[in-house]
Design an enzyme around this catalytic site. Structure first.
Site, PDB file in Angstrom:
ATOM      1  CD1 TRP A  73      -2.443   1.778   0.276  1.00 14.04           C
ATOM      2  CD2 TRP A  73      -2.545   1.565   2.498  1.00 14.04           C
ATOM      3  NE1 TRP A  73      -3.365   2.698   0.741  1.00 14.04           N
ATOM      4  CE2 TRP A  73      -3.448   2.583   2.094  1.00 14.04           C
ATOM      5  CE3 TRP A  73      -2.440   1.243   3.842  1.00 14.04           C
ATOM      6  CZ2 TRP A  73      -4.227   3.283   3.020  1.00 14.04           C
ATOM      7  CZ3 TRP A  73      -3.229   1.934   4.764  1.00 14.04           C
ATOM      8  CH2 TRP A  73      -4.109   2.944   4.342  1.00 14.04           C
ATOM      9  CG  HIS A 157       9.958  -6.689   4.184  1.00 16.72           C
ATOM     10  ND1 HIS A 157       9.016  -5.722   4.473  1.00 16.72           N
ATOM     11  CD2 HIS A 157       9.379  -7.532   3.286  1.00 16.72           C
ATOM     12  CE1 HIS A 157       7.916  -5.971   3.766  1.00 16.72           C
ATOM     13  NE2 HIS A 157       8.107  -7.051   3.045  1.00 16.72           N
ATOM     14  NE  ARG A 178      -1.900  -4.645   9.724  1.00 14.16           N
ATOM     15  CZ  ARG A 178      -2.350  -5.461   8.767  1.00 14.16           C
ATOM     16  NH1 ARG A 178      -1.481  -6.067   7.960  1.00 14.16           N
ATOM     17  NH2 ARG A 178      -3.642  -5.670   8.627  1.00 14.16           N
ATOM     18  CB  SER A 276      -9.355   2.977  -1.728  1.00 11.73           C
ATOM     19  OG  SER A 276      -9.814   2.525  -3.001  1.00 11.73           O
TER      20      SER A 276
END
Length: 347
Positions: A73, A157, A178, A276
């Protein structure tokens, strides 16, 4: 084996590697780095020093996350803000993994990759076009990162300690975090549908892997701490997935300031809609086709969802048992809350 970062690596052996291979059917050899207990496929050793010595440019933006923290995203958001603010750039049809390369992805797909495997990779045609004089065996994604048009947007990552020590003094880094409970649920799904992982164990076992820091990419706590300790650096911007979901316009507006993209209200609103979950799922499924049984477990995808599953915050409540929740809560207290991070667990 020693690396330019100062870390030492050793291959997992004995019962430790046998357990990994039993639960993750896609794994062969894994390497553990110390300090930090970072865990990677053994192919990481081929690229470690090249990544550490990668020459970043002042116009680069590096997106850094632990797996399953909203990386895809954020890649689309930032690339669109910087390269396609009016949503009329024809290059938005190029796969995201080419537009915003995943710098260490070669360690996940190389190993025993053959010429035939390379030819089947949807990225190969773009590599051959943009890197005509380079050998794909030296790293497809690493070299795509090198040759990407400026301004480059690069995904990783990896933690700060395995990247260039001059990274923050050279370019901008956006770190997305997150809450660990949703990370576990999303990482489990990811590990089940992608054959490179091939996870066949239980939910409870996956939770145990997480709290034991035995999942690929290693400890989320250490990964987050390395970023948190640098949070006051002017070239680092930390975002939380839950805030992005709760009010994307506000999050994008703040990101716009950090990136210096100076977008108009109309551009920001259009990008909110364009990135979105529903819009990205529709576009993304063309880039991550569900019928690709060579790389994906199609049966699980049909049953539980594909690469783009839910994109929600708080779905962990539908998965966790009281015992698993208690175990992860204790891990959070020891590994996150201890240095000042407090997550939102639903929005």
């Amino acid at each position: 084996m020693k690396f330019a970062s100062g870390h030492e690596g050793s291959l997992l052996a004995g019962a430790e590697i046998e357990k990994q291979r039993k639960d993750f059917e896609g794994y062969k050899d894994l390497v553990r780095l110390t300090p930090g207990r970072w865990l990677f496929p053994s192919a990481y050793t081929q690229y470690a020093d090249k990544i550490y010595n990668f020459e970043h440019k002042s116009s680069d933006v590096v997106i850094m996350t632990y797996p399953k923290c909203g990386t895809t995203w954020t890649q689309e958001i930032i690339w669109t803000m910087r390269n396609n603010p009016d949503l009329n750039n024809p290059k938005d049809q190029i796969p995201l993994m080419v537009r915003a390369p995943f710098i260490e992805a070669d360690m996940l797909v190389s190993g025993e990759q053959t010429e035939e495997d390379f030819a089947k990779n949807p990225v190969s045609q773009f590599f051959l076009k943009t890197c005509p004089d380079k050998n794909w065996r030296d790293g497809v994604y690493l070299q795509l990162s090198e040759t990407s048009e400026e301004p480059r947007t690069i995904k990783t990552h990896l933690p700060f300690s395995l990247l260039s020590p001059s990274l923050l003094d050279t370019c901008k880094v956006v770190y997305v975090a997150r809450n660990p409970k949703d990370v576990i649920v999303s990482y489990l799904h990811h590990s089940r549908i992608i054959k490179m992982h091939g996870y066949v164990g239980t939910f409870e076992d996956f939770v145990q892997y997480f709290v034991d820091d035995d999942l690929l990419y290693g400890p989320y706590g250490s990964h987050m701490k390395e970023a948190w300790e640098r949070r006051d650096h002017p070239n680092l911007y930390m975002m939380f997935y839950e805030d992005m979901k709760a009010d994307p316009y506000k999050a994008f507006k703040q990101l716009d300031v950090f990136l210096g993209t100076e977008l108009t209200e109309t551009q920001l609103q259009n990008i909110v809609k364009y990135t979105s979950f529903g819009e990205m799922k529709t576009r993304g499924e063309k880039q991550f086709p569900g019928d690709s049984s060579e790389h994906f477990n199609v049966d699980i995808m049909k049953k539980d969802g594909g690469f783009f599953r839910k994109g929600q915050s708080g779905d962990w409540k539908n998965k966790f048992t009281p015992e698993s929740e208690a175990k992860v809560d204790e891990w959070i207290r020891e590994n996150m809350t201890s240095f000042g991070v407090n997550f939102k667990y639903s929005i």
